[in-house]
Write an enzyme that holds these catalytic residues in place. Structure first.
Site, PDB file in Angstrom:
ATOM      1  N   VAL A 276     108.055  37.982 -38.367  1.00 10.25           N
ATOM      2  CA  VAL A 276     108.951  37.551 -39.440  1.00 10.25           C
ATOM      3  C   VAL A 276     110.311  38.217 -39.243  1.00 10.25           C
ATOM      4  O   VAL A 276     110.390  39.429 -39.006  1.00 10.25           O
ATOM      5  CB  VAL A 276     108.388  37.919 -40.827  1.00 10.25           C
ATOM      6  CG1 VAL A 276     109.341  37.425 -41.930  1.00 10.25           C
ATOM      7  CG2 VAL A 276     107.006  37.325 -41.025  1.00 10.25           C
TER       8      VAL A 276
ATOM      9  N   ASP B  14      93.693  33.290 -49.094  1.00 14.34           N
ATOM     10  CA  ASP B  14      93.826  34.679 -48.649  1.00 14.34           C
ATOM     11  C   ASP B  14      94.706  35.472 -49.610  1.00 14.34           C
ATOM     12  O   ASP B  14      95.660  36.141 -49.201  1.00 14.34           O
ATOM     13  CB  ASP B  14      94.393  34.726 -47.234  1.00 14.34           C
ATOM     14  CG  ASP B  14      94.203  36.091 -46.561  1.00 14.34           C
ATOM     15  OD1 ASP B  14      93.348  36.870 -47.038  1.00 14.34           O
ATOM     16  OD2 ASP B  14      94.905  36.374 -45.576  1.00 14.34           O
TER      17      ASP B  14
END
Length: 259
Positions: free
Chosen positions: A30, A137
């Site tokens: 990221v 999740d």
């Protein structure tokens, strides 16, 4: 952290200038970036090539990502753009703040704060479920918490749909393998531990685990190995708050919510 892929300073698809790496995980890297020419800060997640390494995977990636782009809720971090440049990438709003994981690591939250954040998480998930999206999740590392002027702590859920992409892209060859890949054992609902189909209730279960952890500073189930932990999620009731911290005065009815 160092630039893992040499992208700092490059311009992605003529629209996004890569500024600095933020994190690296099992699905990719990221970066902080800015939208050219307006300078809007964004986060860009480059996924590993295996998530779109053949025509079928690429079509699936595009389909899943377009579904995620429908998430427009104050407590969700949705996808605002996507594309391919060597690897598939997702563009999301950049959220400054701390993860819920970091907050819990500093100690249990006040009951009022834990309940307020839980309500926000459930509101964001209700929006996603209405759009047919199950997170799969939900865990403290996938929740960002910011301090907003006038409103206090504000939770936003990250990584919607990435668990589903991971399921298809990781090459899992059996239901058991998929059940381990598509979730985090400490927060798995019983049906996930068996590799069964999931729905909105799967995410709600995970939020219950988060609420317990926010209140007590510990997870309801802990084991030395993953198999035992998953079995505890299937067969054991959640511990009572008064058993975990008998000296603390717990509001009436809160324990019933967790059970």
């Amino acid at each position: 952290m160092s630039d893992p892929d040499g992208r700092i300073g490059t311009v992605l698809d003529g629209r996004y200038r890569i500024v600095e790496p933020l994190s690296k995980g099992g699905m990719g890297v990221v970066y902080r970036a800015e939208r050219i020419p307006v300078g809007r800060p964004v986060a860009i997640k480059f996924l590993h090539a295996l998530f779109a390494d053949d025509p079928d995977s690429r079509v699936r990636f595009e389909r899943e990502t377009r579904a995620l782009s429908r998430l427009t809720h104050p407590h969700c971090v949705g996808i605002i753009d996507f594309g391919f440049e060597g690897q598939p990438y997702l563009v999301m709003d950049l959220v400054a703040g701390a993860t819920l994981r970091e907050l819990i690591d500093d100690g249990p939250l006040a009951v009022e704060d834990a309940i307020a954040l839980t309500r926000q998480l459930l509101a964001g998930l209700a929006h996603a479920h209405a759009e047919g999206i199950v997170h799969r999740d939900v865990k403290p590392a996938n929740v960002m918490v910011t301090e907003e002027i006038g409103t206090g702590r504000h939770a936003r859920i990250l990584d919607f749909g990435l668990a589903r992409l991971r399921e298809h892209g990781a090459g899992a060859s059996s239901i058991t393998q998929q059940s381990i890949v598509v979730g985090t054992p400490s927060y798995m609902a019983p049906e996930q531990t068996l590799g069964s189909s999931v729905d909105a209730r799967t995410d709600v279960y995970a939020v219950g685990v988060l609420l317990f952890e926010m209140l007590t500073g510990q997870r309801p189930f802990v084991a030395d190995d993953t198999g035992s932990l998953l079995e505890m999620h299937r067969k054991m009731p959640a511990p009572h708050l008064s058993d975990v911290d008998p000296k603390r005065r717990w509001p009436s009815g809160l324990d019933d919510v967790l059970q």
